[in-house]
Write an enzyme that holds these catalytic residues in place. Structure first.
Site, PDB file in Angstrom:
ATOM      1  N   GLU A   1     -31.812  27.472  26.127  1.00  0.00           N
ATOM      2  CA  GLU A   1     -32.197  28.181  24.917  1.00  0.00           C
ATOM      3  C   GLU A   1     -32.242  27.139  23.808  1.00  0.00           C
ATOM      4  O   GLU A   1     -31.255  26.418  23.612  1.00  0.00           O
ATOM      5  CB  GLU A   1     -31.157  29.262  24.600  1.00  0.00           C
ATOM      6  CG  GLU A   1     -31.635  30.173  23.516  1.00  0.00           C
ATOM      7  CD  GLU A   1     -30.605  31.220  23.096  1.00  0.00           C
ATOM      8  OE1 GLU A   1     -29.620  31.442  23.826  1.00  0.00           O
ATOM      9  OE2 GLU A   1     -30.804  31.792  22.016  1.00  0.00           O
TER      10      GLU A   1
ATOM     11  N   ARG B   1     -19.442  26.600  35.896  1.00  0.00           N
ATOM     12  CA  ARG B   1     -19.790  25.681  34.813  1.00  0.00           C
ATOM     13  C   ARG B   1     -18.963  24.419  34.922  1.00  0.00           C
ATOM     14  O   ARG B   1     -17.855  24.444  35.439  1.00  0.00           O
ATOM     15  CB  ARG B   1     -19.435  26.242  33.441  1.00  0.00           C
ATOM     16  CG  ARG B   1     -19.909  27.570  33.078  1.00  0.00           C
ATOM     17  CD  ARG B   1     -19.303  27.991  31.741  1.00  0.00           C
ATOM     18  NE  ARG B   1     -19.952  27.354  30.619  1.00  0.00           N
ATOM     19  CZ  ARG B   1     -21.077  27.799  30.073  1.00  0.00           C
ATOM     20  NH1 ARG B   1     -21.668  28.856  30.543  1.00  0.00           N
ATOM     21  NH2 ARG B   1     -21.620  27.181  29.049  1.00  0.00           N
TER      22      ARG B   1
ATOM     23  N   LYS C   1     -22.249  25.555  22.577  1.00  0.00           N
ATOM     24  CA  LYS C   1     -23.168  25.146  21.511  1.00  0.00           C
ATOM     25  C   LYS C   1     -22.730  25.702  20.161  1.00  0.00           C
ATOM     26  O   LYS C   1     -22.906  25.057  19.139  1.00  0.00           O
ATOM     27  CB  LYS C   1     -24.582  25.622  21.849  1.00  0.00           C
ATOM     28  CG  LYS C   1     -25.270  24.676  22.804  1.00  0.00           C
ATOM     29  CD  LYS C   1     -26.711  25.069  23.011  1.00  0.00           C
ATOM     30  CE  LYS C   1     -26.818  26.189  24.003  1.00  0.00           C
ATOM     31  NZ  LYS C   1     -28.194  26.460  24.439  1.00  0.00           N
TER      32      LYS C   1
HETATM   33  P1  ATP Z   1     -23.899  28.468  25.027  1.00  0.00           P
HETATM   34  O1  ATP Z   1     -23.279  27.114  24.939  1.00  0.00           O
HETATM   35  O2  ATP Z   1     -24.491  28.908  23.725  1.00  0.00           O
HETATM   36  O3  ATP Z   1     -23.045  29.471  25.736  1.00  0.00           O
HETATM   37  P2  ATP Z   1     -25.469  27.810  27.308  1.00  0.00           P
HETATM   38  O4  ATP Z   1     -24.609  26.626  27.461  1.00  0.00           O
HETATM   39  O5  ATP Z   1     -25.459  28.881  28.326  1.00  0.00           O
HETATM   40  O6  ATP Z   1     -25.204  28.438  25.904  1.00  0.00           O
HETATM   41  P3  ATP Z   1     -28.305  27.537  27.721  1.00  0.00           P
HETATM   42  O7  ATP Z   1     -29.273  26.843  26.875  1.00  0.00           O
HETATM   43  O8  ATP Z   1     -28.505  28.980  27.967  1.00  0.00           O
HETATM   44  O9  ATP Z   1     -26.926  27.280  27.039  1.00  0.00           O
HETATM   45  O10 ATP Z   1     -28.116  26.783  29.094  1.00  0.00           O
HETATM   46  C1  ATP Z   1     -29.184  26.325  29.884  1.00  0.00           C
HETATM   47  C2  ATP Z   1     -28.741  26.190  31.308  1.00  0.00           C
HETATM   48  O11 ATP Z   1     -27.647  25.281  31.418  1.00  0.00           O
HETATM   49  C3  ATP Z   1     -28.270  27.505  31.875  1.00  0.00           C
HETATM   50  O12 ATP Z   1     -28.833  27.658  33.167  1.00  0.00           O
HETATM   51  C4  ATP Z   1     -26.785  27.359  31.938  1.00  0.00           C
HETATM   52  O13 ATP Z   1     -26.258  28.114  32.991  1.00  0.00           O
HETATM   53  C5  ATP Z   1     -26.599  25.862  32.146  1.00  0.00           C
HETATM   54  N1  ATP Z   1     -25.315  25.424  31.603  1.00  0.00           N
HETATM   55  C6  ATP Z   1     -24.868  25.583  30.352  1.00  0.00           C
HETATM   56  N2  ATP Z   1     -23.625  25.090  30.208  1.00  0.00           N
HETATM   57  C7  ATP Z   1     -23.254  24.611  31.413  1.00  0.00           C
HETATM   58  C8  ATP Z   1     -22.074  23.975  31.924  1.00  0.00           C
HETATM   59  N3  ATP Z   1     -21.010  23.755  31.147  1.00  0.00           N
HETATM   60  N4  ATP Z   1     -22.055  23.605  33.216  1.00  0.00           N
HETATM   61  C9  ATP Z   1     -23.121  23.821  33.989  1.00  0.00           C
HETATM   62  N5  ATP Z   1     -24.257  24.407  33.587  1.00  0.00           N
HETATM   63  C10 ATP Z   1     -24.339  24.806  32.303  1.00  0.00           C
HETATM   64 MG    MG Z   2     -26.967  30.669  27.936  1.00  0.00          MG
END
Ligand code: ATP
Ligand code: MG
Length: 554
Positions: free
Chosen positions: A34, A259, A269
């Site tokens: 996003e 994650r 974020k």
């Molecule tokens: P936020 O930090 O706002 O919760 P987000 O980290 O989920 O958002 P996105 O932009 O939706 O941010 O993430 C893009 C992709 O990266 C998604 O498929 C998400 O599952 C993956 N992702 C995000 N954070 C992690 C993490 N810590 N480890 C592994 N994958 C991640």
């Molecule tokens: Mg997300």
């Protein structure tokens, strides 16, 4: 060496089976950020996984911006995400924006309405929450649930044309208010938001919710394996419901993995944005930030990040990885790659009293003891030198093998030097030490006379290039916890996470370029900062310390 094959894991097994059984001829994955912030180390794991799985099976990976929320998204983020993915070493097959599918999503919502599978609801957000029930209590059906198809079509069209205010109405899927899975209790799939979208401008005032939009995006692109993080596991039945009921041609499969969490590191974020907005750091690319832009500016290499992501593997259970593991891969990557030179971070003047005034000799120094191919260089030596303040002690404890009055040490690449006299200022601070050198002990002459226990680094004072060094400690002094409210989290910000020092590097470092990396002997790996360095004065970010005994003061 980089090993490109993805380690065996449950996702790889699923893909292998799907190809062997003929379910898919070619796999398609996607990375769907996003654009509401910069990418961080957690995203690097998802990127590495998606791109390398596709690579290994000759499949494809799309970069898709999941830009369905007009309020928080920005083109600055879109550009930074593209740059970061490329820098990590990956190239997408296609670049998509979820917002390009808004027309298609709208049509699919109409399909649901016509089948009696969606309805316009006038309850407020608060009322919807109250009606939803809990894990132990079933939900209560909305009084608007039984509107006719015609009524729903009419109201949804009026939602789209801008007749209602934000929050006045929503479109909900009609599934089951008694489902044990709360996500299936008539979830909201469209909401009204009168705001300008970075891509579609003011064309739309209704926007699809994530759980409705994401499966449609995947299906439109023919994604075969939609890999996401564990918090979406309970959303999977809804994902499958949307694909089925919207009558999508292709049926992507959602697979969840844990994650990546790293010690002393926040990867939300929302929190990272707070650190930027409230000026705890000097931007998303501050070298202390766990963003890709931050660790790049700090000096991490794409290879070290990819190797780290591969090594930690893919699991179903959450865990926290020690930040030292990432540091390990960086050292592994740099140790034979970059030149090792001398730098003095906290200078103390040394006068070699028996060295002729005005004389300068050139000494030979290896550029990297682990990689002969990097060759040798000539470094000046003369009567006045700098050493680290920490390498001298007037009253040393036992087992201190560096310089102290009466002691002799080796100056790396030069001579044995003995300390004879300590010069102090009026307040009693040591400002200079007077030493003698033994001409017989020149490095590389095969001298076998006596042994000394300490070797220290130095810089010739008359040829030293002033430099700034930036040393970092963790930005956050604790594990990240999801329950933190914003305030608690800011309480944990380390007030001493940045230390700026003025010292010297070898003269031959003049003209170094941003992103050039060096090992400063005994001090650590450093990267030339691209924001603060000037032609006159380089600024070096310490990427990581060496594993040696040299410790930087807290
Ligand atoms: P936020 O930090 O706002 O919760 P987000 O980290 O989920 O958002 P996105 O932009 O939706 O941010 O993430 C893009 C992709 O990266 C998604 O498929 C998400 O599952 C993956 N992702 C995000 N954070 C992690 C993490 N810590 N480890 C592994 N994958 C991640
Ligand atoms: Mg997300």
């Amino acid at each position: 060496m980089e090993e490109n094959n993805v380690k065996s894991n449950f996702i790889k097994n699923i893909i292998t089976e799907d190809l062997e059984s003929g379910k898919h001829k070619q796999i398609v994955t996607r990375f769907p950020p996003e654009p509401n912030g910069y990418l961080h180390i957690g995203h690097a794991k998802s990127i590495t996984l998606n791109f390398e799985l596709a690579d290994e099976f000759n499949g494809k990976t799309n970069l898709r911006f999941d830009d369905t929320n007009p309020v928080k998204e920005d083109t600055e983020y879109v550009e930074s995400i593209k740059e970061d993915v490329k820098w990590l070493g990956f190239d997408w097959d296609a670049l998509y924006f979820a917002s390009d599918y808004f027309d298609e999503m709208y049509k699919r919502a109409l399909v649901l309405i016509k089948k009696g599978k969606a309805f316009v609801c006038d309850l407020t957000a608060e009322e919807i929450r109250e009606h939803r029930g809990t894990l132990t209590k079933p939900g209560v059906e909305s009084p608007y649930r039984n509107r006719t198809v015609e009524e729903n079509l009419d109201l949804f069209e009026r939602m789209r044309s801008g007749e209602f205010k934000d929050g006045e109405k929503v479109l909900r899927a009609k599934i089951d208010m008694t489902s044990p899975n709360i996500n299936m209790r008539d979830p909201v799939i469209y909401r009204i938001a009168h705001s300008t979208h970075h891509n579609t401008g003011d064309k739309w005032c209704i926007y699809p919710m994530y759980d409705f939009a994401h499966p449609i995006e995947d299906a439109i692109e023919g994604v075969t394996h939609s890999i996401c993080t564990l918090e979406f596991e309970d959303h999977r039945p809804l994902y499958d419901w949307v694909v089925r009921e919207c009558e999508m041609e292709s049926q992507p499969r959602q697979i969840e993995f844990a994650r990546l969490n790293v010690t002393n590191t926040v990867t939300s974020k929302r929190k990272l944005k707070k650190l930027v907005d409230e000026k705890f750091v000097d931007g998303w690319d501050d070298p202390r930030m766990p963003t890709i832009a931050g660790i790049r500016r700090r000096g991490y290499t794409p290879e070290s990040i990819r190797n780290f992501c591969r090594e930690i593997g893919v699991a179903k259970a959450s865990s926290v990885v020690d930040e030292q593991m990432l540091e390990h891969f960086l050292r592994e990557d740099l140790k034979a790659k970059v030149p090792a030179t001398m730098a003095v971070l906290r200078p103390l003047k040394v006068i070699i009293t028996n060295y002729p005034e005005g004389k300068v000799e050139m000494l030979e120094a290896e550029n990297n003891s682990e990689n002969e191919a990097l060759g040798v260089r000539q470094i000046p030596f003369s009567r006045e030198l700098y050493i680290e303040q920490e390498d001298f002690m007037e009253n040393p404890p036992k087992k201190y093998f560096r310089l102290f009055p009466g002691n002799e040490v080796r100056f790396k690449n030069a001579y044995f030097i003995k300390c004879n006299e300590v010069i102090k200022d009026e307040e009693g601070n040591v400002v200079e030490i007077h030493c003698t050198y033994d001409p017989e002990t020149k490095c590389g002459t095969g001298f076998t006379g006596r042994k000394v226990k300490g070797t220290i680094h130095w810089i010739d004072a008359s040829h030293a290039l002033p430099a700034e060094f930036r040393l970092f400690q963790p930005l956050i002094l604790d594990e990240e916890s999801e329950e933190d409210d914003g305030k608690d989290f800011l309480d944990k910000v380390n007030p001493n996470s940045l230390e700026v020092l003025q010292g010297f590097v070898e003269e031959n470092m003049k003209g170094v370029k941003p992103q050039e990396k060096f090992q400063f002997i005994r001090v650590g790996y450093f990267n030339v900062d691209d924001k603060y360095s000037t032609d006159e004065k380089p600024v070096f970010n310490r990427v990581v310390s060496l594993k040696s005994s040299f410790k930087i003061k807290k």
